[in-house]
Every structure is written in C-alpha cells, then in structure tokens.
Design a protein around this motif. Structure first.
Motif, PDB file in Angstrom:
ATOM      1  N   HIS A 156      -4.431  -5.347  -9.237  1.00 56.07           N
ATOM      2  CA  HIS A 156      -5.397  -4.421  -9.828  1.00 56.07           C
ATOM      3  C   HIS A 156      -4.673  -3.296 -10.543  1.00 56.07           C
ATOM      4  O   HIS A 156      -5.062  -2.873 -11.614  1.00 56.07           O
ATOM      5  N   ASP A 157      -3.584  -2.809  -9.947  1.00 57.59           N
ATOM      6  CA  ASP A 157      -2.809  -1.759 -10.596  1.00 57.59           C
ATOM      7  C   ASP A 157      -2.297  -2.226 -11.947  1.00 57.59           C
ATOM      8  O   ASP A 157      -2.367  -1.532 -12.929  1.00 57.59           O
ATOM      9  N   LYS A 158      -1.775  -3.447 -11.968  1.00 55.36           N
ATOM     10  CA  LYS A 158      -1.196  -3.960 -13.212  1.00 55.36           C
ATOM     11  C   LYS A 158      -2.249  -4.105 -14.295  1.00 55.36           C
ATOM     12  O   LYS A 158      -1.961  -3.949 -15.458  1.00 55.36           O
ATOM     13  N   ASN A 159      -3.464  -4.453 -13.897  1.00 53.36           N
ATOM     14  CA  ASN A 159      -4.501  -4.708 -14.887  1.00 53.36           C
ATOM     15  C   ASN A 159      -5.215  -3.440 -15.336  1.00 53.36           C
ATOM     16  O   ASN A 159      -6.011  -3.490 -16.257  1.00 53.36           O
TER      17      ASN A 159
ATOM     18  N   GLU B  84      -2.560  -6.529  -0.051  1.00 55.87           N
ATOM     19  CA  GLU B  84      -1.553  -5.763  -0.793  1.00 55.87           C
ATOM     20  C   GLU B  84      -1.325  -6.377  -2.165  1.00 55.87           C
ATOM     21  O   GLU B  84      -1.263  -5.683  -3.172  1.00 55.87           O
ATOM     22  N   LEU B  85      -1.182  -7.689  -2.201  1.00 59.63           N
ATOM     23  CA  LEU B  85      -0.965  -8.375  -3.477  1.00 59.63           C
ATOM     24  C   LEU B  85      -2.125  -8.129  -4.423  1.00 59.63           C
ATOM     25  O   LEU B  85      -1.937  -7.860  -5.598  1.00 59.63           O
TER      26      LEU B  85
ATOM     27  N   GLU C 286      -3.580 -11.331   6.270  1.00 60.60           N
ATOM     28  CA  GLU C 286      -4.651 -10.754   5.463  1.00 60.60           C
ATOM     29  C   GLU C 286      -4.191  -9.469   4.793  1.00 60.60           C
ATOM     30  O   GLU C 286      -4.477  -9.215   3.647  1.00 60.60           O
ATOM     31  N   GLU C 287      -3.421  -8.704   5.522  1.00 63.06           N
ATOM     32  CA  GLU C 287      -2.944  -7.447   4.946  1.00 63.06           C
ATOM     33  C   GLU C 287      -2.054  -7.701   3.742  1.00 63.06           C
ATOM     34  O   GLU C 287      -2.165  -7.051   2.722  1.00 63.06           O
ATOM     35  N   SER C 288      -1.158  -8.667   3.848  1.00 59.66           N
ATOM     36  CA  SER C 288      -0.256  -8.897   2.721  1.00 59.66           C
ATOM     37  C   SER C 288      -1.030  -9.424   1.516  1.00 59.66           C
ATOM     38  O   SER C 288      -0.700  -9.104   0.384  1.00 59.66           O
TER      39      SER C 288
END
Ligand code: ZN
Length: 96
Positions: free
Chosen positions: A28-31, A22-23, A17-19
């Motif tokens: 979200h950062d990219k968008n 993270e993805l 779930e953590e990974s």
C-alpha cells in the motif's frame, strides 16, 4: 492437556498472518501517490555518472546509455528515443 496443544498452533498462525499483513501494508505504501516523486528522484540520481550502485544495475545492458537513448522510469531499461512513449514521464512503449 488440549489447551497445551492448541496454544503453540495459534501463535504460529498469528505470526504468519502478521507477516502477510506487513507485506500488504508495504504494498500500500508503494502504491500511494507520492511514490511517483520519490521514484523520479531516485531515477535522476540513478543516472548520475560515477554511481557504483547504478553501474551494477546497468550491467544487464551491454552498452552504456547514449545521447539518443533514455532510461524508462517504469522498467528502468535503456531504450532508443524512438521507443519513448511519454516524454514527461519518460516511459517506453512497452510500459505505456
Ligand atoms: Zn519501460
């Protein structure tokens, strides 16, 4: 003991779930809006002659970029100017 059996299972689930989280966070950062500027800057340096990395990327294209061609800021392929859909954004018709 039942708790002995459950404990490692729970840890595994939490890890996956953590990974995934993270993805998602990275996407979200990219968008986020300011990536546009970063990508434009990256694309500018991308076109600089003598950059070894860009040479590797452009190996897909058989011929080097010509005067009447442009690199699409979206798909990063080299197109003829007639394929330029948006001159400000430098985007080809395929991506427009
Ligand atoms: Zn394109």
């Amino acid at each position: 003991m039942a708790t002995d059996y459950d404990a490692p299972r729970k840890n595994e689930e939490e890890q996956s779930e953590e990974s995934i989280e993270e993805l998602k966070a990275r996407r979200h950062d990219k968008n986020s809006g300011k990536v546009d500027e970063d990508e434009a800057e990256a694309a500018e340096s991308f076109e600089l002659p003598g950059a070894d990395l860009s040479h590797e990327e452009l190996a897909v294209e058989v011929k080097p970029k010509q005067e009447d061609e442009f690199t699409c800021m979206s798909c990063f392929l080299v197109h003829h100017r007639s394929q330029l859909a948006d001159e400000k954004k430098m985007i080809c018709f395929d991506c427009a």
